[in-house]
Every structure is written in C-alpha cells, then in structure tokens.
Design an enzyme around this catalytic site. Structure first.
Site, PDB file in Angstrom:
ATOM      1  N   ASP A   1      -7.598 -24.053  62.579  1.00  0.00           N
ATOM      2  CA  ASP A   1      -6.190 -23.484  62.129  1.00  0.00           C
ATOM      3  C   ASP A   1      -5.618 -24.143  61.196  1.00  0.00           C
ATOM      4  O   ASP A   1      -4.600 -24.924  60.992  1.00  0.00           O
ATOM      5  CB  ASP A   1      -5.476 -23.283  63.308  1.00  0.00           C
ATOM      6  CG  ASP A   1      -4.127 -22.571  62.943  1.00  0.00           C
ATOM      7  OD1 ASP A   1      -4.140 -21.933  61.791  1.00  0.00           O
ATOM      8  OD2 ASP A   1      -2.804 -22.783  63.861  1.00  0.00           O
TER       9      ASP A   1
ATOM     10  N   LYS B   1      -8.261 -24.504  69.741  1.00  0.00           N
ATOM     11  CA  LYS B   1      -7.726 -24.372  68.369  1.00  0.00           C
ATOM     12  C   LYS B   1      -7.174 -25.870  67.954  1.00  0.00           C
ATOM     13  O   LYS B   1      -6.278 -26.532  68.594  1.00  0.00           O
ATOM     14  CB  LYS B   1      -6.333 -23.588  68.392  1.00  0.00           C
ATOM     15  CG  LYS B   1      -5.901 -23.499  66.824  1.00  0.00           C
ATOM     16  CD  LYS B   1      -5.015 -22.251  66.953  1.00  0.00           C
ATOM     17  CE  LYS B   1      -3.490 -22.841  67.195  1.00  0.00           C
ATOM     18  NZ  LYS B   1      -2.853 -23.606  66.090  1.00  0.00           N
TER      19      LYS B   1
ATOM     20  N   ASP C   1      -5.076 -21.718  48.372  1.00  0.00           N
ATOM     21  CA  ASP C   1      -5.038 -22.362  46.990  1.00  0.00           C
ATOM     22  C   ASP C   1      -5.697 -21.377  46.132  1.00  0.00           C
ATOM     23  O   ASP C   1      -6.083 -20.309  46.314  1.00  0.00           O
ATOM     24  CB  ASP C   1      -5.805 -23.654  47.143  1.00  0.00           C
ATOM     25  CG  ASP C   1      -5.359 -24.855  46.418  1.00  0.00           C
ATOM     26  OD1 ASP C   1      -5.187 -24.323  45.066  1.00  0.00           O
ATOM     27  OD2 ASP C   1      -5.078 -25.690  46.612  1.00  0.00           O
TER      28      ASP C   1
ATOM     29  N   ARG D   1       1.616 -24.444  74.375  1.00  0.00           N
ATOM     30  CA  ARG D   1       2.512 -25.310  75.551  1.00  0.00           C
ATOM     31  C   ARG D   1       2.434 -24.674  77.098  1.00  0.00           C
ATOM     32  O   ARG D   1       2.603 -25.623  77.961  1.00  0.00           O
ATOM     33  CB  ARG D   1       4.040 -25.511  75.007  1.00  0.00           C
ATOM     34  CG  ARG D   1       3.815 -26.329  73.711  1.00  0.00           C
ATOM     35  CD  ARG D   1       5.208 -26.323  72.884  1.00  0.00           C
ATOM     36  NE  ARG D   1       5.070 -24.876  72.078  1.00  0.00           N
ATOM     37  CZ  ARG D   1       6.213 -24.462  71.141  1.00  0.00           C
ATOM     38  NH1 ARG D   1       7.154 -25.211  71.040  1.00  0.00           N
ATOM     39  NH2 ARG D   1       5.887 -23.461  70.930  1.00  0.00           N
TER      40      ARG D   1
ATOM     41  N   LYS E   1      -5.339 -22.960  57.889  1.00  0.00           N
ATOM     42  CA  LYS E   1      -4.324 -21.719  57.064  1.00  0.00           C
ATOM     43  C   LYS E   1      -4.574 -22.172  55.302  1.00  0.00           C
ATOM     44  O   LYS E   1      -3.815 -22.584  54.646  1.00  0.00           O
ATOM     45  CB  LYS E   1      -2.897 -21.626  57.424  1.00  0.00           C
ATOM     46  CG  LYS E   1      -2.785 -21.273  58.817  1.00  0.00           C
ATOM     47  CD  LYS E   1      -1.105 -21.141  59.138  1.00  0.00           C
ATOM     48  CE  LYS E   1      -1.058 -20.682  60.362  1.00  0.00           C
ATOM     49  NZ  LYS E   1      -1.034 -21.717  61.531  1.00  0.00           N
TER      50      LYS E   1
ATOM     51  N   THR F   1       5.124 -15.861  62.244  1.00  0.00           N
ATOM     52  CA  THR F   1       6.036 -15.393  63.212  1.00  0.00           C
ATOM     53  C   THR F   1       7.328 -16.072  63.265  1.00  0.00           C
ATOM     54  O   THR F   1       8.423 -15.729  63.675  1.00  0.00           O
ATOM     55  CB  THR F   1       5.431 -15.480  64.626  1.00  0.00           C
ATOM     56  OG1 THR F   1       4.943 -16.788  64.834  1.00  0.00           O
ATOM     57  CG2 THR F   1       4.517 -14.467  65.092  1.00  0.00           C
TER      58      THR F   1
HETATM   59  O1  C5P Z   1       2.520 -23.743  72.276  1.00  0.00           O
HETATM   60  P1  C5P Z   1       2.513 -22.487  71.821  1.00  0.00           P
HETATM   61  O2  C5P Z   1       1.976 -21.527  72.744  1.00  0.00           O
HETATM   62  O3  C5P Z   1       4.026 -21.889  71.178  1.00  0.00           O
HETATM   63  O4  C5P Z   1       1.605 -22.495  70.531  1.00  0.00           O
HETATM   64  C1  C5P Z   1       1.164 -21.365  69.814  1.00  0.00           C
HETATM   65  C2  C5P Z   1       0.289 -22.309  68.731  1.00  0.00           C
HETATM   66  O5  C5P Z   1      -0.060 -21.065  67.608  1.00  0.00           O
HETATM   67  C3  C5P Z   1       0.705 -23.169  67.581  1.00  0.00           C
HETATM   68  O6  C5P Z   1      -0.462 -24.104  67.528  1.00  0.00           O
HETATM   69  C4  C5P Z   1       1.200 -22.329  66.686  1.00  0.00           C
HETATM   70  O7  C5P Z   1       1.350 -23.460  65.510  1.00  0.00           O
HETATM   71  C5  C5P Z   1       0.509 -21.429  66.479  1.00  0.00           C
HETATM   72  N1  C5P Z   1       0.845 -20.316  65.734  1.00  0.00           N
HETATM   73  C6  C5P Z   1       2.178 -19.560  66.007  1.00  0.00           C
HETATM   74  N2  C5P Z   1       2.483 -18.586  65.226  1.00  0.00           N
HETATM   75  C7  C5P Z   1       1.959 -17.942  64.156  1.00  0.00           C
HETATM   76  C8  C5P Z   1       0.727 -18.778  63.917  1.00  0.00           C
HETATM   77  C9  C5P Z   1       0.129 -19.807  64.549  1.00  0.00           C
HETATM   78  O8  C5P Z   1       2.489 -19.770  67.195  1.00  0.00           O
HETATM   79  N3  C5P Z   1       2.205 -16.999  63.433  1.00  0.00           N
END
Ligand code: C5P
Length: 243
Positions: free
Chosen positions: A62, A35, A67, A218, A64, A126
């Site tokens: 990603d 991603k 517009d 992460r 998003k 989220t």
């Molecule tokens: O590090 P982590 O596992 O929290 O990363 C989750 C990824 O998913 C990040 O790139 C974050 O921007 C993305 N994301 C998210 N919640 C959302 C949409 C996207 O955590 N609702």
C-alpha cells in the site's frame, strides 16, 4: 482456505520486521493477505516483503504511487518483481499514469515469469470530507459522485479495482460490475473501538454490500488476542457471505 479468510487483509502498521513477522506467524492461518504500508516499508524496505513471502503470506503493498507516468511505470515494474499480490496507485494521477503502471506490471510479470499483481486505484481518501474536497482540493462534486467517476476511470485505464470507503461499495459495484475489485478499509466489528475511522461498517455489512477485500488494522493488531480477533472477524464475514 475459506473464502472469508481470503478476503481479509490485515494492515501491518508497525515499524519493524520483527513485529511484522510475529503478527504474520500468528495470524496467517486466519488471514489471506498482509498489508505493508508506508510506515513499515519506509522503515524496513523490500526485505519485509521477502520475509512475509518466506512465511507463506501474500502482500498488499500500500504505497499509493502518484507521480508522472514514467516514474510510476518504473516503480510498478519494481513492485511486480517483488512478487506482491496487490499494489496501488492514486487515480488522481490520471489515466496515462494508470495505463503506464498496468503496462509495466504486465511486462515485468511476463519477463520475470511472476504472477500478475492486482493494480488497485485509490479513490477519495476516507479522511477527506466534503469541505476539504471542495475548498482545498478544488473538486466541486459530492464525494460519492467523485468516487464513482474515478472508479470508472480506473476501470477504463485497465486497473483491477479500487480502494474505497464501505459506504461507497454499492455505488461502485453498480457502476463497475461484479468482477471489479473493491478493497475496503474503515471496517469495525461491533465489539471494537472505531479509533479515528469516521464512516465505518461491520465486517458482515461490508461483505454483504459487495466488498471484495476488507482491510482491518487495529481491531486485530491492537487486540489483547489478535488471533481470537481475526477468527471472530472471519466468522462475521462468513455470516455475511452466506446471507
Ligand atoms: O487500524 P485500521 O483498521 O483503521 O487500519 C486501516 C488501514 O487502512 C490503515 O493502514 C490505513 O492507512 C488504511 N487506509 C484507510 N483508509 C483509506 C485508505 C487506507 O484506513 N482510505
């Protein structure tokens, strides 16, 4: 390629192509999709997509998009030309915007003889809680009801699926059927820290709940050994798929 591996998306939340390439090179035997979000794309631009493709990885872009329909449609055409596997738009942009994105994606894929990317809708982020939804955004509905309403609208507008929190998977699956794609961030193995994610599920639970793809950042990219972390997560997903 195991089906669990195909369902795992690693979030390359880094600044540089160098860091991204190093992660892709190490992880691609264990991960189906990479991603690229606004951090990496705004830093390095479309070259990062070309580099991941050159290493043999598939890309979820990603960005998003949100517009007016014409602007999103033109951007959708450009992203399709980059050969991405999946990209996303905000469902809050409305059905006309989503239809335009799909129309331009199909047109560009045909003209360029490229595979059709999956077009995914972002439901309620989220990071938005009930109070923000009601008092700041002005939607007086509980979050799950709103997510399902938007998932149905995305489906009716021709999108392939949605991004949603793991807690909403079952309700979306029920409303939109088994072929609808559900991409789920907020996934945390029991052995990893939750960081700033609030409503999390383990990889096994998310797969069992019916997620099509899991986005993990992460717990893999920040691990002392990212390859070992990815392998453990794929194993947990495999367990969930077999239940
Ligand atoms: O590090 P982590 O596992 O929290 O990363 C989750 C990824 O998913 C990040 O790139 C974050 O921007 C993305 N994301 C998210 N919640 C959302 C949409 C996207 O955590 N609702």
């Amino acid at each position: 390629m195991s089906s669990a591996k195909e369902k795992l998306i690693v979030a390359l939340d880094v600044d540089t192509i160098k860091e991204a390439e190093s992660l892709v090179a190490r992880l691609q035997d264990y991960v189906g999709i990479f991603k690229v979000g606004m951090q990496l794309f705004n830093s390095e631009g479309p070259e990062v997509v070309r580099r991941i493709h050159r290493l043999g990885g598939r890309v979820f872009l990603d960005l998003k998009l949100h517009d007016i329909p014409n602007t999103v449609g033109q951007a959708a055409g450009v992203l399709t030309r980059q050969g991405v596997f999946m990209y996303n738009v905000h469902i809050a942009g409305g059905s006309e915007m989503m239809r335009k994105a799909v129309e331009m994606t199909i047109r560009e894929a045909e003209e360029s003889a490229l595979p059709l990317p999956l077009v995914i809708g972002v439901t309620v982020l989220t990071s938005i809680n009930q109070s923000i939804l009601e008092n700041e955004i002005g939607i007086a509905r509980d979050i799950e009801t709103q997510v399902v309403k938007w998932a149905r609208l995305a489906k009716e507008s021709g999108l392939n699926g949605v991004v949603a929190s793991p807690k909403e998977i079952r309700a979306i699956r029920e409303a939109c059927g088994r072929d609808f794609v559900i991409v789920t961030p907020g996934v945390r193995p029991a052995w990893a820290g939750v960081n700033d994610q609030k409503r999390v599920m383990t990889p096994k639970e998310a797969v069992q709940a019916g997620a099509s793809y899991l986005v993990v950042g992460r717990p893999i990219t920040g691990a002392a050994d990212p390859v070992e972390a990815a392998k453990r997560i794929v194993d947990e997903m495999e367990e969930g798929l077999q239940c």
